[in-house]
Design a protein around this motif. Structure first.
Motif, PDB file in Angstrom:
ATOM      1  N   GLY A  66     -10.608  -6.922   9.413  1.00 45.91           N
ATOM      2  CA  GLY A  66     -11.271  -6.972   8.114  1.00 45.91           C
ATOM      3  C   GLY A  66     -11.253  -5.626   7.414  1.00 45.91           C
ATOM      4  N   LEU A  67     -11.464  -4.562   8.177  1.00 42.99           N
ATOM      5  CA  LEU A  67     -11.417  -3.221   7.606  1.00 42.99           C
ATOM      6  C   LEU A  67     -10.032  -2.919   7.043  1.00 42.99           C
ATOM      7  CD1 LEU A  67     -12.573  -0.335   7.167  1.00 42.99           C
ATOM      8  CD2 LEU A  67     -11.872   0.172   9.525  1.00 42.99           C
ATOM      9  N   GLY A  68      -8.998  -3.305   7.776  1.00 44.88           N
ATOM     10  CA  GLY A  68      -7.641  -3.073   7.292  1.00 44.88           C
ATOM     11  C   GLY A  68      -7.379  -3.754   5.967  1.00 44.88           C
ATOM     12  N   LEU A  69      -7.840  -4.999   5.822  1.00 45.69           N
ATOM     13  CA  LEU A  69      -7.653  -5.709   4.562  1.00 45.69           C
ATOM     14  C   LEU A  69      -8.427  -5.032   3.437  1.00 45.69           C
ATOM     15  CD1 LEU A  69      -7.795  -9.479   5.648  1.00 45.69           C
ATOM     16  CD2 LEU A  69      -5.783  -8.067   5.168  1.00 45.69           C
ATOM     17  N   GLU A  70      -9.637  -4.566   3.740  1.00 43.30           N
ATOM     18  CA  GLU A  70     -10.438  -3.875   2.715  1.00 43.30           C
ATOM     19  C   GLU A  70      -9.733  -2.639   2.186  1.00 43.30           C
ATOM     20  OE1 GLU A  70     -14.229  -2.889   4.324  1.00 43.30           O
ATOM     21  OE2 GLU A  70     -14.700  -4.960   4.901  1.00 43.30           O
ATOM     22  N   LEU A  71      -8.932  -2.004   3.025  1.00 38.43           N
ATOM     23  CA  LEU A  71      -8.248  -0.777   2.638  1.00 38.43           C
ATOM     24  C   LEU A  71      -6.847  -1.031   2.083  1.00 38.43           C
ATOM     25  CD1 LEU A  71      -9.311   1.530   5.617  1.00 38.43           C
ATOM     26  CD2 LEU A  71     -10.273   1.438   3.310  1.00 38.43           C
ATOM     27  N   GLY A  72      -6.549  -2.300   1.788  1.00 38.45           N
ATOM     28  CA  GLY A  72      -5.260  -2.619   1.189  1.00 38.45           C
ATOM     29  C   GLY A  72      -4.152  -2.816   2.196  1.00 38.45           C
ATOM     30  N   GLY A  73      -4.515  -3.091   3.453  1.00 36.34           N
ATOM     31  CA  GLY A  73      -3.527  -3.249   4.508  1.00 36.34           C
ATOM     32  C   GLY A  73      -3.245  -4.697   4.847  1.00 36.34           C
ATOM     33  N   THR A  74      -2.704  -4.901   6.037  1.00 38.01           N
ATOM     34  CA  THR A  74      -2.335  -6.220   6.511  1.00 38.01           C
ATOM     35  C   THR A  74      -2.799  -6.400   7.954  1.00 38.01           C
ATOM     36  OG1 THR A  74      -0.478  -7.744   6.943  1.00 38.01           O
ATOM     37  CG2 THR A  74      -0.039  -5.387   7.183  1.00 38.01           C
ATOM     38  N   ILE A  75      -3.016  -7.658   8.366  1.00 38.15           N
ATOM     39  CA  ILE A  75      -3.540  -7.928   9.695  1.00 38.15           C
ATOM     40  C   ILE A  75      -2.511  -7.712  10.795  1.00 38.15           C
ATOM     41  CG2 ILE A  75      -5.291  -9.541   8.883  1.00 38.15           C
ATOM     42  CD1 ILE A  75      -3.361 -11.821   9.800  1.00 38.15           C
ATOM     43  N   THR A  76      -1.236  -7.671  10.446  1.00 36.31           N
ATOM     44  CA  THR A  76      -0.218  -7.427  11.455  1.00 36.31           C
ATOM     45  C   THR A  76       0.980  -6.717  10.853  1.00 36.31           C
ATOM     46  OG1 THR A  76       1.281  -8.428  13.085  1.00 36.31           O
ATOM     47  CG2 THR A  76       0.660  -9.808  11.190  1.00 36.31           C
ATOM     48  N   GLY A  77       1.332  -5.602  11.466  1.00 35.94           N
ATOM     49  CA  GLY A  77       2.503  -4.859  11.016  1.00 35.94           C
ATOM     50  C   GLY A  77       3.752  -5.234  11.781  1.00 35.94           C
ATOM     51  N   GLU A  78       3.584  -5.745  13.033  1.00 35.72           N
ATOM     52  CA  GLU A  78       4.771  -6.011  13.844  1.00 35.72           C
ATOM     53  C   GLU A  78       4.541  -6.974  15.009  1.00 35.72           C
ATOM     54  OE1 GLU A  78       5.969  -2.134  15.138  1.00 35.72           O
ATOM     55  OE2 GLU A  78       4.277  -1.895  16.502  1.00 35.72           O
ATOM     56  N   HIS A  79       3.328  -7.176  15.458  1.00 34.14           N
ATOM     57  CA  HIS A  79       3.096  -8.037  16.616  1.00 34.14           C
ATOM     58  C   HIS A  79       3.105  -9.517  16.268  1.00 34.14           C
ATOM     59  CE1 HIS A  79       0.889  -4.639  19.017  1.00 34.14           C
ATOM     60  NE2 HIS A  79       2.180  -4.450  18.889  1.00 34.14           N
ATOM     61  N   GLY A  80       2.936  -9.839  15.005  1.00 28.56           N
ATOM     62  CA  GLY A  80       2.892 -11.225  14.586  1.00 28.56           C
ATOM     63  C   GLY A  80       1.478 -11.772  14.527  1.00 28.56           C
ATOM     64  N   VAL A  81       1.356 -12.950  13.939  1.00 28.75           N
ATOM     65  CA  VAL A  81       0.062 -13.610  13.755  1.00 28.75           C
ATOM     66  C   VAL A  81      -0.325 -14.388  15.007  1.00 28.75           C
ATOM     67  CG1 VAL A  81      -1.181 -15.356  12.417  1.00 28.75           C
ATOM     68  CG2 VAL A  81       0.359 -13.762  11.262  1.00 28.75           C
ATOM     69  N   GLY A  82       0.622 -15.197  15.508  1.00 31.14           N
ATOM     70  CA  GLY A  82       0.371 -15.983  16.703  1.00 31.14           C
ATOM     71  C   GLY A  82      -0.851 -16.876  16.569  1.00 31.14           C
ATOM     72  N   ALA A  83      -1.585 -17.000  17.683  1.00 29.36           N
ATOM     73  CA  ALA A  83      -2.820 -17.784  17.682  1.00 29.36           C
ATOM     74  C   ALA A  83      -4.034 -16.908  17.418  1.00 29.36           C
ATOM     75  CB  ALA A  83      -2.981 -18.501  19.023  1.00 29.36           C
ATOM     76  N   LEU A  84      -3.998 -15.650  17.867  1.00 25.79           N
ATOM     77  CA  LEU A  84      -5.172 -14.779  17.761  1.00 25.79           C
ATOM     78  C   LEU A  84      -5.560 -14.486  16.315  1.00 25.79           C
ATOM     79  CD1 LEU A  84      -4.654 -12.116  20.583  1.00 25.79           C
ATOM     80  CD2 LEU A  84      -6.373 -13.918  20.479  1.00 25.79           C
ATOM     81  N   LYS A  85      -4.587 -14.469  15.390  1.00 31.54           N
ATOM     82  CA  LYS A  85      -4.877 -14.041  14.027  1.00 31.54           C
ATOM     83  C   LYS A  85      -4.636 -15.134  12.991  1.00 31.54           C
ATOM     84  CE  LYS A  85      -3.449  -9.376  15.310  1.00 31.54           C
ATOM     85  NZ  LYS A  85      -2.518  -8.270  15.066  1.00 31.54           N
ATOM     86  N   ALA A  86      -4.429 -16.356  13.460  1.00 25.92           N
ATOM     87  CA  ALA A  86      -4.073 -17.426  12.528  1.00 25.92           C
ATOM     88  C   ALA A  86      -5.125 -17.619  11.439  1.00 25.92           C
ATOM     89  CB  ALA A  86      -3.848 -18.732  13.288  1.00 25.92           C
ATOM     90  N   GLU A  87      -6.406 -17.561  11.802  1.00 26.79           N
ATOM     91  CA  GLU A  87      -7.447 -17.757  10.779  1.00 26.79           C
ATOM     92  C   GLU A  87      -7.466 -16.611   9.782  1.00 26.79           C
ATOM     93  OE1 GLU A  87     -11.643 -16.906  12.289  1.00 26.79           O
ATOM     94  OE2 GLU A  87     -10.544 -17.247  14.161  1.00 26.79           O
ATOM     95  N   TRP A  88      -7.036 -15.406  10.227  1.00 27.12           N
ATOM     96  CA  TRP A  88      -7.024 -14.251   9.342  1.00 27.12           C
ATOM     97  C   TRP A  88      -5.862 -14.298   8.361  1.00 27.12           C
ATOM     98  CZ3 TRP A  88     -10.463 -10.573   8.191  1.00 27.12           C
ATOM     99  CH2 TRP A  88     -11.584 -10.459   9.023  1.00 27.12           C
ATOM    100  N   LEU A  89      -4.769 -14.988   8.720  1.00 27.07           N
ATOM    101  CA  LEU A  89      -3.669 -15.114   7.768  1.00 27.07           C
ATOM    102  C   LEU A  89      -4.143 -15.848   6.522  1.00 27.07           C
ATOM    103  CD1 LEU A  89      -0.677 -14.634   7.175  1.00 27.07           C
ATOM    104  CD2 LEU A  89      -0.208 -16.884   8.195  1.00 27.07           C
TER     105      LEU A  89
END
Length: 464
Positions: free
Chosen positions: A407-430
């Motif tokens: 969440g902090l990364g998104l607040e700062l204009g970033g992205t939830i994944t730079g290279e590891h992928g979304v997978g299952a752990l971050k699907a809701e964050w996509l």
């Protein structure tokens, strides 16, 4: 759910590779390197040895509506290769040949299972190099690298996997084999479907062949290491150094917690009392001058000390220390409750120091230990959170810290994944990162390419 177990003998008879339903084997192949646990029991594992095996598996699954989980080396950290209930695990790990090296056009054609480092080593006698260099270079496969658009340590100069994928052969959900892209340097015939499938995490098709761009093998790089009183100071120095227009081949950051964990595991000669270190590497003909320029900049922006590795062996030792970070994290976690998740948030470089401050705050507020490593030159950070798997409160706090960091990364204009992928752990964050128009495009593409939804369900696109 329909029981398809009786049909598996039909599929097995079509394969040059093998099919197994052994529960112990399935349990092993149902996991990747993440903390995510399988969402149910797999039906079977297919070990494909050729394109026809993949085609047969996809046709079989498509006709019966069986989920298929494509797998390579299973070195992923986001749960992208984990099993779902009633699925076929489709491993292409054994498809690991180099099919052609084109020295004239500087390309190589490979099967998806070849390990990144093995490819690099095979190309050296030709005087050629494949630049994408994930931290797990000795473990990860090229097919998995393409599926996640992997990055790594050399992205700051050479870019990510997508920039090196000229052409791919893909087996679609219904078993159709299609070739996407072009082997030529230029080509704009049709939409860029190669780029679309690169980073699609097995949700659109199964990659069975790839032609990759190569570059000339450069000189042995030289490195410099700078120490700082804090990770925030190191992050600020990164921004200052990159603003000069410098083009290091590597610029990595480790906080003091990470350095301590590495030294606890293996003595690399690092000072475990520092707040953070930066490792800069240059593979240019001006490497010595580049190291001196790096020292000048970082010393005026908070560096306590700068040391130089003036030969390739010492230089490689510094990089080996950085590569050992994830192993050190795992070693530390095993003796401190077993829980560890490696985040993958990328932020604009000028927000890197602010992001590091926020990580420190999140660690304090949740009571969770967080260690930070980063491909600092491109703002891609890997904060690792540690917790006790036997303590429910600790597990909850660990996951809270993991999600708050995203969440902090998104607040700062970033992205939830730079290279590891979304997978299952971050699907809701996509779903949080993408706006509704973007989510609708994703859904439409998925429905068009995989109308029955059998390819890697429950992963990247599941919350859109």
């Amino acid at each position: 759910m329909t029981d398809h177990s009786a049909d598996l003998s039909v599929l097995a008879g079509l394969l040059a590779g093998s099919l197994t339903t052994d529960p112990d084997v399935l349990a092993t192949y149902s996991l990747d390197e993440s903390e995510h646990r399988p969402d149910g029991a797999a039906l079977a594992l297919v070990r494909a040895t050729c394109v026809d095996d993949v085609v047969a598996t996809m046709r079989f699954a498509h006709e019966r509506g069986i989920p298929v989980i494509p797998q390579g080396a299973r070195s992923g950290l986001s749960g992208g290769a984990c099993a779902v209930d009633g699925c076929i695990l489709l491993s292409v790990k054994a498809m690991d040949r180099i099919l052609a090296v084109d020295e004239e056009n500087k390309t190589v054609t490979v099967e998806p299972g070849i390990i990144n480092l093995d490819l690099k080593n095979a190309l050296r006698p030709y005087g050629l190099a494949y630049p994408p260099d994930p931290g797990s270079v000795a473990l990860c496969s090229i097919g998995g690298n393409i599926a996640t658009n992997a990055g790594g340590m050399c992205c700051v100069k050479y870019g990510v996997t997508r920039e090196y994928v000229r052409e791919i052969t893909v087996v679609l959900a219904d078993g159709t084999v299609t070739r996407l892209g072009h082997r030529t340097v230029k080509g704009v015939a049709g939409l860029d479907l190669t780029a679309l499938f690169t980073g699609s995490e097995g949700t659109l098709g199964v990659i069975v062949e790839a032609t990759l761009k190569l570059v000339p093998l450069g000189p042995d790089p030289l490195s410099a290491l700078a120490t700082f009183p804090s990770v925030t100071a190191a992050a600020s120095a990164v921004s200052a150094y990159m603003r000069t227009g410098a083009t290091p081949s590597l610029l990595e950051m480790m906080d003091g917690t990470t350095v301590g964990m590495i030294q606890d595991m293996t003595d690399f000669g690092l000072d475990a009392t520092v707040g953070a270190v930066l490792i800069m590497q240059s593979d240019a003909t001006t490497a010595s001058a580049d190291a001196e320029a790096f020292a000048d900049i970082v010393q005026t922006h908070g560096a306590v000390d700068v040391a130089f590795a003036d030969n390739p062996d010492d230089s490689e030792m510094l990089v080996a220390a950085r590569r050992s970070a994830q192993t050190a994290f795992e070693h530390h976690a095993q003796s401190h409750g077993g829980g560890q998740m490696l985040d993958d948030v990328c932020v604009p470089r000028d927000r890197l120091a602010e992001f590091c401050d926020g990580i420190t705050r999140i660690g304090k507020e949740t009571g969770i230990q967080v260690a930070v490593i980063a491909h600092a030159g491109d703002g891609n950070t890997h904060p690792s959170v540690f917790f006790d798997n036997d303590d429910p409160a600790s597990v909850t706090a660990g996951y809270d810290a993991f999600h708050r960091i995203m969440g902090l990364g998104l607040e700062l204009g970033g992205t939830i994944t730079g290279e590891h992928g979304v997978g299952a752990l971050k699907a809701e964050w996509l779903a949080t990162e993408l706006d509704e128009g973007n989510r609708r495009l994703h859904r439409s593409i998925k429905d068009a390419v995989d109308p029955t939804g059998i390819l890697n369900p429950g992963k990247m696109l599941s919350h859109l």
